[in-house]
Design a protein around this motif. Structure first.
Motif, PDB file in Angstrom:
ATOM      1  N   VAL A   1       1.240  -0.832  -0.185  1.00 61.58           N
ATOM      2  CA  VAL A   1      -0.229   0.232   0.520  1.00 61.58           C
ATOM      3  C   VAL A   1       0.949   1.617   0.356  1.00 61.58           C
ATOM      4  CG1 VAL A   1      -1.529   1.455   1.177  1.00 61.58           C
ATOM      5  CG2 VAL A   1      -2.146  -1.251   1.040  1.00 61.58           C
ATOM      6  N   ALA A   2       1.671   1.406   0.770  1.00 62.87           N
ATOM      7  CA  ALA A   2       2.794   2.563   1.211  1.00 62.87           C
ATOM      8  C   ALA A   2       3.546   2.252  -0.247  1.00 62.87           C
ATOM      9  CB  ALA A   2       3.717   1.879   1.752  1.00 62.87           C
ATOM     10  N   ALA A   3       4.339   1.383  -1.036  1.00 60.01           N
ATOM     11  CA  ALA A   3       4.788   1.666  -2.728  1.00 60.01           C
ATOM     12  C   ALA A   3       3.125   1.407  -3.735  1.00 60.01           C
ATOM     13  CB  ALA A   3       4.977   0.542  -3.528  1.00 60.01           C
ATOM     14  N   LEU A   4       2.111   2.408  -3.362  1.00 59.92           N
ATOM     15  CA  LEU A   4       1.129   2.200  -4.214  1.00 59.92           C
ATOM     16  C   LEU A   4       1.227   3.722  -4.057  1.00 59.92           C
ATOM     17  CD1 LEU A   4      -1.470  -0.135  -4.536  1.00 59.92           C
ATOM     18  CD2 LEU A   4      -0.615   0.672  -5.993  1.00 59.92           C
ATOM     19  N   PHE A   5       0.873   4.038  -2.881  1.00 57.92           N
ATOM     20  CA  PHE A   5       1.033   5.801  -2.517  1.00 57.92           C
ATOM     21  C   PHE A   5       1.931   6.954  -3.004  1.00 57.92           C
ATOM     22  CE2 PHE A   5       1.121   9.145   0.391  1.00 57.92           C
ATOM     23  CZ  PHE A   5      -0.065   9.881   0.683  1.00 57.92           C
ATOM     24  N   MET A   6       3.028   6.681  -2.842  1.00 59.49           N
ATOM     25  CA  MET A   6       4.420   6.543  -3.957  1.00 59.49           C
ATOM     26  C   MET A   6       3.819   6.981  -5.506  1.00 59.49           C
ATOM     27  SD  MET A   6       7.686   5.537  -1.778  1.00 59.49           S
ATOM     28  CE  MET A   6       8.766   6.291  -2.972  1.00 59.49           C
ATOM     29  N   LEU A   7       3.236   5.985  -5.841  1.00 59.86           N
ATOM     30  CA  LEU A   7       3.258   5.673  -7.266  1.00 59.86           C
ATOM     31  C   LEU A   7       1.930   6.944  -7.734  1.00 59.86           C
ATOM     32  CD1 LEU A   7       3.764   2.095  -8.481  1.00 59.86           C
ATOM     33  CD2 LEU A   7       5.596   4.863  -8.801  1.00 59.86           C
ATOM     34  N   SER A   8       0.447   6.544  -6.615  1.00 63.83           N
ATOM     35  CA  SER A   8      -0.687   7.269  -6.873  1.00 63.83           C
ATOM     36  C   SER A   8      -1.704   6.960  -5.956  1.00 63.83           C
ATOM     37  CB  SER A   8      -1.082   6.361  -8.176  1.00 63.83           C
ATOM     38  OG  SER A   8      -2.709   6.921  -8.074  1.00 63.83           O
ATOM     39  N   PRO A   9      -1.721   8.441  -4.836  1.00 67.63           N
ATOM     40  CA  PRO A   9      -2.250   8.291  -3.129  1.00 67.63           C
ATOM     41  C   PRO A   9      -3.725   7.718  -3.589  1.00 67.63           C
ATOM     42  CG  PRO A   9      -0.403  10.125  -3.849  1.00 67.63           C
ATOM     43  CD  PRO A   9      -0.867   9.995  -5.345  1.00 67.63           C
ATOM     44  N   LEU A  10      -4.681   8.303  -4.834  1.00 65.86           N
ATOM     45  CA  LEU A  10      -5.791   8.153  -5.410  1.00 65.86           C
ATOM     46  C   LEU A  10      -5.773   6.303  -5.483  1.00 65.86           C
ATOM     47  CD1 LEU A  10      -8.669   8.536  -5.557  1.00 65.86           C
ATOM     48  CD2 LEU A  10      -8.490   9.035  -7.716  1.00 65.86           C
ATOM     49  N   ILE A  11      -5.476   5.635  -5.802  1.00 64.37           N
ATOM     50  CA  ILE A  11      -5.536   4.410  -6.301  1.00 64.37           C
ATOM     51  C   ILE A  11      -5.159   3.763  -4.800  1.00 64.37           C
ATOM     52  CG2 ILE A  11      -3.887   2.460  -7.371  1.00 64.37           C
ATOM     53  CD1 ILE A  11      -3.612   3.921  -9.265  1.00 64.37           C
ATOM     54  N   ALA A  12      -3.954   4.182  -3.252  1.00 61.20           N
ATOM     55  CA  ALA A  12      -3.852   3.812  -2.851  1.00 61.20           C
ATOM     56  C   ALA A  12      -4.765   3.637  -2.232  1.00 61.20           C
ATOM     57  CB  ALA A  12      -2.518   4.957  -1.940  1.00 61.20           C
ATOM     58  N   ILE A  13      -5.770   4.767  -1.588  1.00 66.61           N
ATOM     59  CA  ILE A  13      -6.748   5.378  -1.197  1.00 66.61           C
ATOM     60  C   ILE A  13      -7.466   3.865  -1.369  1.00 66.61           C
ATOM     61  CG2 ILE A  13      -8.582   6.448  -0.078  1.00 66.61           C
ATOM     62  CD1 ILE A  13      -7.017   9.006  -0.156  1.00 66.61           C
ATOM     63  N   VAL A  14      -8.257   4.034  -2.971  1.00 67.92           N
ATOM     64  CA  VAL A  14      -9.110   2.941  -3.070  1.00 67.92           C
ATOM     65  C   VAL A  14      -8.656   1.443  -2.524  1.00 67.92           C
ATOM     66  CG1 VAL A  14      -9.733   1.306  -4.738  1.00 67.92           C
ATOM     67  CG2 VAL A  14     -10.007   3.779  -4.876  1.00 67.92           C
ATOM     68  N   VAL A  15      -6.812   1.118  -2.665  1.00 73.64           N
ATOM     69  CA  VAL A  15      -6.746  -0.226  -2.354  1.00 73.64           C
ATOM     70  C   VAL A  15      -6.963  -0.316  -1.232  1.00 73.64           C
ATOM     71  CG1 VAL A  15      -4.677  -1.555  -2.703  1.00 73.64           C
ATOM     72  CG2 VAL A  15      -5.334  -0.643  -4.623  1.00 73.64           C
ATOM     73  N   THR A  16      -6.771  -0.138  -0.236  1.00 74.64           N
ATOM     74  CA  THR A  16      -7.355   0.015   0.880  1.00 74.64           C
ATOM     75  C   THR A  16      -8.555  -0.269   1.838  1.00 74.64           C
ATOM     76  OG1 THR A  16      -4.580   1.522   1.566  1.00 74.64           O
ATOM     77  CG2 THR A  16      -6.649   1.425   3.572  1.00 74.64           C
ATOM     78  N   PHE A  17      -9.319   0.519   1.033  1.00 71.54           N
ATOM     79  CA  PHE A  17     -10.808   1.027   1.447  1.00 71.54           C
ATOM     80  C   PHE A  17     -10.696  -1.084   1.011  1.00 71.54           C
ATOM     81  CE2 PHE A  17     -14.700  -0.214  -0.455  1.00 71.54           C
ATOM     82  CZ  PHE A  17     -15.304   0.392   0.719  1.00 71.54           C
TER      83      PHE A  17
ATOM     84  N   THR B   1      -7.700   6.538 -16.434  1.00 67.54           N
ATOM     85  CA  THR B   1      -7.835   7.906 -16.396  1.00 67.54           C
ATOM     86  C   THR B   1      -6.651   8.640 -15.925  1.00 67.54           C
ATOM     87  OG1 THR B   1      -8.774   7.876 -13.521  1.00 67.54           O
ATOM     88  CG2 THR B   1     -10.308   7.676 -15.893  1.00 67.54           C
ATOM     89  N   GLN B   2      -5.575   8.597 -15.109  1.00 70.69           N
ATOM     90  CA  GLN B   2      -4.316   9.019 -14.686  1.00 70.69           C
ATOM     91  C   GLN B   2      -3.471   9.503 -15.975  1.00 70.69           C
ATOM     92  OE1 GLN B   2      -3.138   7.574 -10.539  1.00 70.69           O
ATOM     93  NE2 GLN B   2      -4.811   8.876  -9.665  1.00 70.69           N
ATOM     94  N   VAL B   3      -3.619   8.353 -16.523  1.00 66.47           N
ATOM     95  CA  VAL B   3      -2.646   8.117 -17.327  1.00 66.47           C
ATOM     96  C   VAL B   3      -3.351   9.225 -18.852  1.00 66.47           C
ATOM     97  CG1 VAL B   3      -2.184   6.938 -20.292  1.00 66.47           C
ATOM     98  CG2 VAL B   3      -1.798   5.835 -17.158  1.00 66.47           C
ATOM     99  N   ILE B   4      -4.515   9.199 -18.641  1.00 68.10           N
ATOM    100  CA  ILE B   4      -5.305  10.116 -19.859  1.00 68.10           C
ATOM    101  C   ILE B   4      -4.563  12.038 -19.567  1.00 68.10           C
ATOM    102  CG2 ILE B   4      -7.106  10.798 -20.748  1.00 68.10           C
ATOM    103  CD1 ILE B   4      -6.458   8.440 -22.073  1.00 68.10           C
ATOM    104  N   ALA B   5      -4.646  11.985 -18.011  1.00 70.94           N
ATOM    105  CA  ALA B   5      -4.796  13.269 -17.024  1.00 70.94           C
ATOM    106  C   ALA B   5      -3.428  13.694 -17.663  1.00 70.94           C
ATOM    107  CB  ALA B   5      -5.090  14.156 -16.439  1.00 70.94           C
ATOM    108  N   GLY B   6      -2.073  12.486 -17.565  1.00 62.73           N
ATOM    109  CA  GLY B   6      -0.398  12.784 -17.152  1.00 62.73           C
ATOM    110  C   GLY B   6      -0.314  12.312 -16.339  1.00 62.73           C
ATOM    111  N   ASP B   7      -1.265  11.848 -15.363  1.00 61.63           N
ATOM    112  CA  ASP B   7      -0.425  11.797 -13.885  1.00 61.63           C
ATOM    113  C   ASP B   7       0.086  10.844 -13.203  1.00 61.63           C
ATOM    114  OD1 ASP B   7      -1.470  14.575 -12.828  1.00 61.63           O
ATOM    115  OD2 ASP B   7      -3.701  13.763 -12.662  1.00 61.63           O
ATOM    116  N   LEU B   8       0.177   9.897 -14.191  1.00 63.88           N
ATOM    117  CA  LEU B   8       0.325   8.878 -14.673  1.00 63.88           C
ATOM    118  C   LEU B   8       1.069   7.565 -15.757  1.00 63.88           C
ATOM    119  CD1 LEU B   8       0.336   6.526 -11.942  1.00 63.88           C
ATOM    120  CD2 LEU B   8      -1.490   5.006 -12.662  1.00 63.88           C
ATOM    121  N   ASP B   9       1.838   6.688 -15.843  1.00 62.08           N
ATOM    122  CA  ASP B   9       1.985   6.154 -17.089  1.00 62.08           C
ATOM    123  C   ASP B   9       1.588   4.771 -16.902  1.00 62.08           C
ATOM    124  OD1 ASP B   9       4.182   4.748 -16.126  1.00 62.08           O
ATOM    125  OD2 ASP B   9       5.512   6.407 -16.150  1.00 62.08           O
TER     126      ASP B   9
END
Length: 561
Positions: A144-160, A259-267
């Motif tokens: 989860v911590a590694a996810l947070f470094m890549l995408s905080p939003l995805i990390a929160i969803v996965v935590t849920f 959606t984050q890839v399209i927005a340029g926030d994630l590759d």
């Protein structure tokens, strides 16, 4: 998870190494996700083969190291459980064989077997792979911590999702607790029915009890199947829901990542890596949820074992006489079964000097076998004392005392071992010559010689499949193995033919000539004739104790008893 914590705290150094191995294994597990991200972002984009080779070699090294740490963890987990498992398995049988007989009489046989089999249930639940799976649970935070470094939003969803599955798993274990407990009790009752159907096979058939037994079995089976279906349904729900949750989480991660890839926030590489990390984070939780039934059964088995361990145990410490001469004394002795309206007997006082012979007689249910068990220390008097050469049996070590007693019970049961071991278990120092003397004294020579395996023939069903006469002769030879100064024979000639009865008379005469004290529970006229004292249990509440008089001897010789 109290049992797991107890096992870990019992061996803190190994527990530390186990946790450390789990930490390194889970840290190395990050390599696969990082490899995917780097390949997609660096090699696919630039096509440098050396980069791919370097990344591949690195991840392979990480995979090999992860495998090594996980194998080491399994070995450590086995070590940390081995002692606890051995203690539980040996301890449960130790309690079964060391508990006071009166306490064991209260427990149904099926429940006793259920407690012993429960040790295997606990061992299965807390095996090395399951312990490793539990230790992976807290390390889900690493992913989860590694996810947070890549995408905080995805990390929160996965935590849920992770927390949801964890709560669901814990709730499932809680829901399984009651039906698992009820299932164990019903299984014990079914086990008792099976035991009765096997042990009393002739009784079931001779008295047309088959339909009656089947009716009881049908009712118990309906309850058992209902509980079993409930347990399977709950466990099935957990097993089918967790893959669906995992699939839903994967879809959610990819959707958000896209959606984050399209927005340029994630590759794209990071999006794929996030999906792998999310699966790694959820994996331990799904595994924990699927172990719910195993841990529920283990919890119930441990609870039964804890209750079982509260049974009063026989003393292992106490006094022992240097030499027991054979004196026996009852002082204000009384015995009553729990819940009985009246005692079997009370206010009984008598004294037998070494070498005395007393015959105890009375109608069925007057307490003959109970008094024999009192003399062995198998049950305790409700009031009063039994003295051996002036020493209270309540103060002596039972194991020492029983070595002083040649005991022949009314319903002899043998151990499911060889004939030789049945004779030597009471006296391990017996050599072949001694065993031969016992066999001759009990009139067993012909039976042993006709057996293909001789003394090595194994007894089955505690000897209940043997004729009563042979079983009683076996018990007689076992009783004579200790050459105790006190003989306690309960209906020794019952079920014996003329030759067998003669063997009993000869053995009793031999003990009397050696000055052994003999207490016999019998109505046999020949045994009554040899008595020095009589104890009539028909007199209530205090049995009548008398010395044998010449007039009584004449009456017995005349055939009156």
């Amino acid at each position: 998870m109290k049992e797991l914590l107890a096992r870990l705290f019992a061996k803190p150094m190994i527990a530390f190494e186990l946790i450390a191995a789990s930490f390194f294994a889970n840290m190395l597990a990050l390599a696969t996700s990082l490899y995917v991200i780097q390949v997609l972002n660096r090699y696919v984009s630039y096509g440098v083969d050396s980069t791919l080779a370097t990344l591949t070699v690195g991840v392979l090294i990480a995979i090999i190291l992860e495998f090594g740490f996980r194998q080491a963890r399994l070995m450590l987990a086995s070590t940390i459980s081995s002692e606890s498992d051995e203690t539980l398995i040996i301890g449960s049988f130790g309690i079964l064989t060391g508990a006071k007989a009166a306490a064991m009489d209260i427990l149904p046989p099926g429940l006793r077997r259920e407690v012993l089999s429960g040790a295997d249930t606990v061992q299965t639940a807390y095996n090395a792979p399951n312990i490793a799976a539990i230790l992976d649970v807290p390390f889900a935070l690493v992913f989860v911590a590694a996810l947070f470094m890549l995408s905080p939003l995805i990390a929160i969803v996965v935590t849920f999702f992770v927390v949801g599955v964890l709560i669901f798993g814990i709730g499932g274990q809680s829901a399984l607790r009651k039906p698992t407990q009820d299932l164990a009790m019903v299984s014990a009752r079914r086990g008792a029915l099976v035991g009765a159907a096997i042990a009393a096979a002739d009784t079931v058939r001779a008295f047309n009890a088959a339909a009656f037994m089947r009716n009881i079995w049908r009712k118990e089976s309906v309850v058992h199947q209902g509980l079993r279906r409930r347990v399977i349904s709950l466990q099935g729900l957990i097993q089918t829901l967790t893959p669906s949750v995992q699939a839903t989480m994967s879809v959610t991660v990819i959707a958000i990542g896209a959606t984050q890839v399209i927005a340029g926030d994630l590759d794209v590489g990071a999006m794929i890596g996030c999906n792998i990390l999310a699966a790694r984070a959820l994996g331990p939780m799904t595994r924990l949820a699927q172990l719910g039934e195993a841990f529920a059964k283990a919890r119930q088995s441990l609870s039964m074992f804890q209750e079982f361990s509260k049974l009063p145990q026989e003393r292992v410490q106490g006094s022992a006489l240097t030499e027991y001469k054979g004196g026996v004394e009852f002082v204000d002795l009384a015995f009553a079964y729990p819940g009985a309206n009246a005692p079997l007997f009370e206010s009984l006082s008598l004294k037998l000097e070494p070498g005395s012979i007393m015959v105890v007689f009375g109608a069925n249910g007057t307490g003959k076998s109970t008094m024999a068990r009192l003399l062995l220390g198998l049950v305790e008097p409700s009031r009063g004392h039994i003295l051996a050469d002036g020493v209270d049996l309540a103060q002596v070590v039972p194991e020492w005392w029983r070595k002083q007693v040649a005991y022949l019970p009314q319903e002899p049961r043998l151990l499911n071992v060889s004939i030789r071991e049945n004779l030597t278990v009471f006296n391990p120092d017996l050599d072949d010559a001694g065993i031969s003397r016992l066999i001759k004294a009990a009139g067993l020579r012909s039976y042993i010689d006709q057996s293909p395996d001789g003394l090595e023939a194994r007894i089955t069903h505690n000897g209940e499949n043997m004729s009563l006469g042979i079983r009683r002769r076996m018990a007689l030879s076992r009783a004579l193995a200790c050459d105790g100064k006190l003989a306690v024979f309960d209906e020794p000639t019952e079920g014996l033919d003329k030759e067998g009865s003669a063997q009993v008379y000869a053995a009793m005469n031999a003990m009397a000539k050696r000055g052994h004290t003999t207490i016999v529970f019998s109505h046999d006229p020949r045994i009554l004739k040899g008595a020095g004292y009589l104890l009539d249990l028909n007199f209530k509440p205090t049995p009548k104790f008398t010395s044998m008089t010449p007039e009584m001897q004449k009456m017995l010789k005349g055939g009156k008893t």
